[in-house]
Design a protein around this motif. Structure first.
Motif, PDB file in Angstrom:
ATOM      1  N   PRO A 146     -11.452  -5.713  -4.395  1.00 54.80           N
ATOM      2  CA  PRO A 146     -11.863  -4.472  -3.380  1.00 54.80           C
ATOM      3  C   PRO A 146     -11.084  -3.565  -3.121  1.00 54.80           C
ATOM      4  O   PRO A 146     -11.076  -2.346  -2.923  1.00 54.80           O
ATOM      5  CB  PRO A 146     -12.274  -5.378  -2.051  1.00 54.80           C
ATOM      6  CG  PRO A 146     -12.837  -6.839  -2.630  1.00 54.80           C
ATOM      7  CD  PRO A 146     -11.766  -7.138  -3.851  1.00 54.80           C
ATOM      8  N   TYR A 147      -9.531  -3.874  -2.871  1.00 51.41           N
ATOM      9  CA  TYR A 147      -8.660  -2.807  -2.410  1.00 51.41           C
ATOM     10  C   TYR A 147      -7.782  -2.290  -3.541  1.00 51.41           C
ATOM     11  O   TYR A 147      -6.689  -2.013  -3.382  1.00 51.41           O
ATOM     12  CB  TYR A 147      -7.597  -3.648  -1.306  1.00 51.41           C
ATOM     13  CG  TYR A 147      -7.088  -4.950  -1.658  1.00 51.41           C
ATOM     14  CD1 TYR A 147      -5.981  -5.262  -2.321  1.00 51.41           C
ATOM     15  CD2 TYR A 147      -7.905  -6.155  -1.286  1.00 51.41           C
ATOM     16  CE1 TYR A 147      -5.526  -6.423  -2.792  1.00 51.41           C
ATOM     17  CE2 TYR A 147      -7.447  -7.334  -1.678  1.00 51.41           C
ATOM     18  CZ  TYR A 147      -6.117  -7.453  -2.417  1.00 51.41           C
ATOM     19  OH  TYR A 147      -5.614  -8.809  -2.797  1.00 51.41           O
ATOM     20  N   HIS A 151     -12.368  -1.849  -9.770  1.00 50.41           N
ATOM     21  CA  HIS A 151     -12.873  -2.445  -8.533  1.00 50.41           C
ATOM     22  C   HIS A 151     -13.117  -3.862  -8.556  1.00 50.41           C
ATOM     23  O   HIS A 151     -13.935  -4.359  -7.837  1.00 50.41           O
ATOM     24  CB  HIS A 151     -13.842  -1.600  -7.967  1.00 50.41           C
ATOM     25  CG  HIS A 151     -13.710  -0.114  -7.679  1.00 50.41           C
ATOM     26  ND1 HIS A 151     -12.660   0.493  -7.032  1.00 50.41           N
ATOM     27  CD2 HIS A 151     -14.160   0.754  -8.597  1.00 50.41           C
ATOM     28  CE1 HIS A 151     -12.551   1.763  -7.151  1.00 50.41           C
ATOM     29  NE2 HIS A 151     -13.299   2.119  -8.056  1.00 50.41           N
TER      30      HIS A 151
END
Length: 124
Positions: A104-105, A101
């Motif tokens: 974020p995506y 992570h």
């Protein structure tokens, strides 16, 4: 050359270039492949003739958790150097380091590096 695998080592360390990454430890997942000659251990059934997997996993975890780097590249380089210095039977280290992570995506970002003991360091 034979290979010892240690997979799924998890450490928490301060790593990253952003201020928020330097505030709290983040998980780092590591897999090791250590090149060495396993014949003596296979012939003698003696732990002293091989690499102690638990000791290596403990050391890598402790070293990562004590480290302070901005880049996972620098952490990986440091860990490979320490493994080759600490474990004379290790002739090469292949380290995969993942930072879950970090984006974020994205589930994971990471790298794999391989380092070998210098020819002058080989024991005859």
């Amino acid at each position: 050359m034979d290979t010892i695998h240690i997979r799924g080592i998890r450490a928490h360390c301060l790593i990253g270039v952003f201020d928020w990454e330097k505030q709290a430890p983040q998980p780092i997942d590591m897999d090791l492949a250590i090149g060495c000659d396993l014949r003596p251990a296979g012939q003698t059934d003696d732990l002293k003739q091989t690499l102690d997997y638990k000791a290596m996993a403990d050391d890598v975890t402790a070293w990562a958790q004590a480290s302070r780097f901005e880049l996972i590249e620098a952490l990986a380089e440091s860990l490979c150097d320490k493994l080759l210095q600490t474990y004379p039977l290790a002739q090469s280290v292949r380290l995969t380091l993942m930072k879950p992570h970090a984006v974020p995506y994205v589930d994971n970002v990471g790298l794999t590096i391989e380092r070998q003991r210098a020819q002058s360091d080989h024991k005859n």
